[in-house]
Design a protein around this motif. Sequence first.
Motif, short mmCIF file in Angstrom:
data_model
loop_
_atom_site.label_atom_id
_atom_site.label_comp_id
_atom_site.label_asym_id
_atom_site.label_seq_id
_atom_site.Cartn_x
_atom_site.Cartn_y
_atom_site.Cartn_z
N THR A 116 -12.22 -18.81 -2.60
CA THR A 116 -12.84 -20.42 -2.11
C THR A 116 -14.29 -19.75 -0.98
O THR A 116 -14.71 -19.06 -1.19
CB THR A 116 -12.14 -19.67 -0.57
OG1 THR A 116 -10.64 -19.77 -0.33
CG2 THR A 116 -12.37 -19.91 1.13
N ASN A 117 -15.00 -20.85 -1.42
CA ASN A 117 -16.51 -20.90 -1.26
C ASN A 117 -16.62 -21.73 0.02
O ASN A 117 -16.46 -22.84 0.05
CB ASN A 117 -17.09 -21.27 -2.28
CG ASN A 117 -18.54 -21.77 -2.21
OD1 ASN A 117 -18.73 -22.15 -0.91
ND2 ASN A 117 -19.42 -21.23 -2.92
N PHE A 118 -17.27 -20.55 1.06
CA PHE A 118 -17.28 -21.43 2.38
C PHE A 118 -18.22 -23.04 2.58
O PHE A 118 -17.77 -23.97 3.44
CB PHE A 118 -17.26 -20.56 3.36
CG PHE A 118 -16.10 -19.41 3.84
CD1 PHE A 118 -15.10 -20.21 4.32
CD2 PHE A 118 -16.31 -18.03 3.40
CE1 PHE A 118 -14.35 -18.99 5.06
CE2 PHE A 118 -15.42 -17.35 3.70
CZ PHE A 118 -14.10 -17.68 4.23
N ASP A 119 -19.28 -22.40 1.67
CA ASP A 119 -20.18 -24.10 2.00
C ASP A 119 -19.12 -25.34 0.97
O ASP A 119 -19.58 -26.29 1.44
CB ASP A 119 -21.21 -23.94 0.69
CG ASP A 119 -21.45 -22.60 1.25
OD1 ASP A 119 -22.13 -22.30 2.43
OD2 ASP A 119 -22.73 -21.75 0.23
N VAL A 120 -18.93 -24.53 -0.32
CA VAL A 120 -17.82 -25.91 -0.65
C VAL A 120 -16.68 -26.29 0.35
O VAL A 120 -16.12 -28.14 0.57
CB VAL A 120 -17.22 -25.85 -1.89
CG1 VAL A 120 -15.64 -26.85 -2.12
CG2 VAL A 120 -17.84 -25.08 -2.70
N MET A 121 -15.99 -25.35 1.23
CA MET A 121 -14.41 -26.07 1.93
C MET A 121 -15.60 -27.25 3.02
O MET A 121 -14.49 -27.93 4.01
CB MET A 121 -14.27 -24.76 2.99
CG MET A 121 -13.51 -24.06 1.67
SD MET A 121 -12.49 -22.33 2.33
CE MET A 121 -11.43 -23.57 3.46
N MET A 122 -16.51 -26.68 3.30
CA MET A 122 -17.71 -27.49 4.32
C MET A 122 -18.01 -28.67 3.94
O MET A 122 -18.32 -29.45 5.31
CB MET A 122 -17.92 -26.04 5.44
CG MET A 122 -17.78 -24.60 6.27
SD MET A 122 -18.81 -23.68 6.47
CE MET A 122 -17.52 -22.75 6.60
N LEU A 123 -18.24 -28.37 2.61
CA LEU A 123 -18.42 -30.58 2.61
C LEU A 123 -18.08 -31.20 3.48
O LEU A 123 -16.74 -31.26 3.78
CB LEU A 123 -18.99 -29.96 1.54
CG LEU A 123 -19.82 -29.33 0.88
CD1 LEU A 123 -19.29 -29.22 -1.17
CD2 LEU A 123 -20.96 -29.73 0.76
N GLY A 124 -18.77 -31.93 3.29
CA GLY A 124 -18.63 -33.86 4.05
C GLY A 124 -17.49 -33.25 5.76
O GLY A 124 -16.80 -34.12 6.38
N ARG A 125 -17.50 -32.36 6.62
CA ARG A 125 -16.98 -31.66 7.18
C ARG A 125 -17.73 -32.23 8.77
O ARG A 125 -19.04 -31.25 8.78
CB ARG A 125 -16.71 -30.04 8.04
CG ARG A 125 -15.53 -29.57 6.40
CD ARG A 125 -14.28 -29.83 7.23
NE ARG A 125 -14.02 -30.14 8.47
CZ ARG A 125 -11.82 -29.39 8.45
NH1 ARG A 125 -11.48 -29.31 7.64
NH2 ARG A 125 -12.31 -28.91 9.94
N ASP A 126 -17.49 -32.62 9.86
CA ASP A 126 -18.05 -32.88 11.18
C ASP A 126 -17.57 -32.26 12.13
O ASP A 126 -18.32 -32.56 13.22
CB ASP A 126 -18.26 -34.63 11.39
CG ASP A 126 -16.90 -35.41 11.24
OD1 ASP A 126 -16.50 -34.66 11.79
OD2 ASP A 126 -16.79 -36.59 11.96
N CYS A 127 -16.42 -31.54 11.67
CA CYS A 127 -16.07 -30.58 12.47
C CYS A 127 -15.83 -28.77 12.24
O CYS A 127 -15.56 -29.03 11.05
CB CYS A 127 -14.62 -30.50 14.04
SG CYS A 127 -13.66 -31.09 12.72
N PRO A 128 -15.63 -27.91 12.89
CA PRO A 128 -15.37 -26.69 12.00
C PRO A 128 -14.02 -27.05 11.60
O PRO A 128 -12.62 -27.85 11.67
CB PRO A 128 -15.07 -25.84 13.63
CG PRO A 128 -16.10 -26.26 14.27
CD PRO A 128 -15.89 -28.14 14.24
N LEU A 129 -14.12 -25.84 11.03
CA LEU A 129 -12.23 -25.71 10.05
C LEU A 129 -12.03 -24.30 11.34
O LEU A 129 -12.26 -24.12 12.23
CB LEU A 129 -13.01 -24.92 8.47
CG LEU A 129 -13.32 -25.05 7.29
CD1 LEU A 129 -13.36 -24.13 6.77
CD2 LEU A 129 -12.96 -26.27 6.67
N VAL A 130 -10.52 -25.01 10.62
CA VAL A 130 -9.93 -24.27 11.54
C VAL A 130 -9.01 -23.39 10.77
O VAL A 130 -8.36 -23.72 10.11
CB VAL A 130 -7.98 -25.58 12.39
CG1 VAL A 130 -7.00 -24.70 13.57
CG2 VAL A 130 -8.99 -26.13 13.49
N MET A 131 -8.55 -22.21 11.49
CA MET A 131 -7.98 -20.58 11.43
C MET A 131 -7.21 -20.70 11.96
O MET A 131 -6.65 -20.19 13.29
CB MET A 131 -8.69 -19.91 10.60
CG MET A 131 -8.90 -18.08 10.54
SD MET A 131 -9.67 -17.12 10.41
CE MET A 131 -9.83 -17.28 8.64
N GLY A 132 -5.77 -20.25 11.57
CA GLY A 132 -4.34 -20.44 12.26
C GLY A 132 -3.84 -18.72 12.21
O GLY A 132 -3.90 -18.49 11.23
#
Length: 277
Positions: A4-20
């Motif tokens: 998991t590369n966080f930069d890649v996970m966030m590409l194209g996101r306009d709101c935060p990732l949600v961790m459950g």
Amino acid sequence: MQLTNFDVMMLGRDCPLVMGILNATPDSFSDGGLFNAPQHAVARARSMIAEGADIIDIGAESTRPYGDAQPVSEEGELQRLHEVLPHIVALGVAVSIDTMKSRVANWALRQGAAIVNDVWGLQRDPNMARVVGESGASVIVMHNREVVDPSVEIVEDMLRFFDRSLTIASSAGITSSRIVLDPGIGFGKTPQQSIVAIARLDALHSLGCPVLVGASRKRFIASVTPSNPQQRLGGSLAAHLLAAQRGAKIVRVHDVAETVQALRVATEIDNSVEELS
């Protein structure tokens, strides 16, 4: 393990990732005992994924910063995880292991977890950074303190702490794209210091890593409006929306569906304002 590369996970996101949050424990402050049975834990993970969780964070030892949580041995922690974590990895979502023990982290990473969430920011277990570095996993580095001190300027303290953690990470070969910083809301802080940590979140951006905020059901909310943990949804949403406005890229939450909805609506409103300006 799916890296998991966080930069890649966030590409194209306009709101935060949600961790459950998935507490496979009997004594976590908010939901202890609800999901420590393997079938309940897996069902809860499925539910959070359906609600929009991007990451599932599994913990088998309560790290609550107050109360009477009992320490758990490595063997006990591994036993709790053994019948849960591989089944959740198989669901196909990014899995984070919430542990401060390098042996537990190493086992979880070999089972397919992609992220280590260390509440002591690589500064407690001397082998943790090596385990993360050698595995190629990502790591959440959380600020913590042994003793709560109201006189501490908490933002300066966080910056000093993170500087040490990032030095440790670099020495272990952990690149910045694999690191997320967590101000540790409620950990080693007074309620007011937790509030300041969120209000001053922008101070952490100079360190060059994405920021995670986990304010869900935390005690500082009750310092503003008296409530027990299950009555703090409104305060949790307010804190996470303001954290997102201040640049948080991940929020760690108990109430996934409500948080996803709040973030998406807030983002849509912000986008509409930009289009009109």
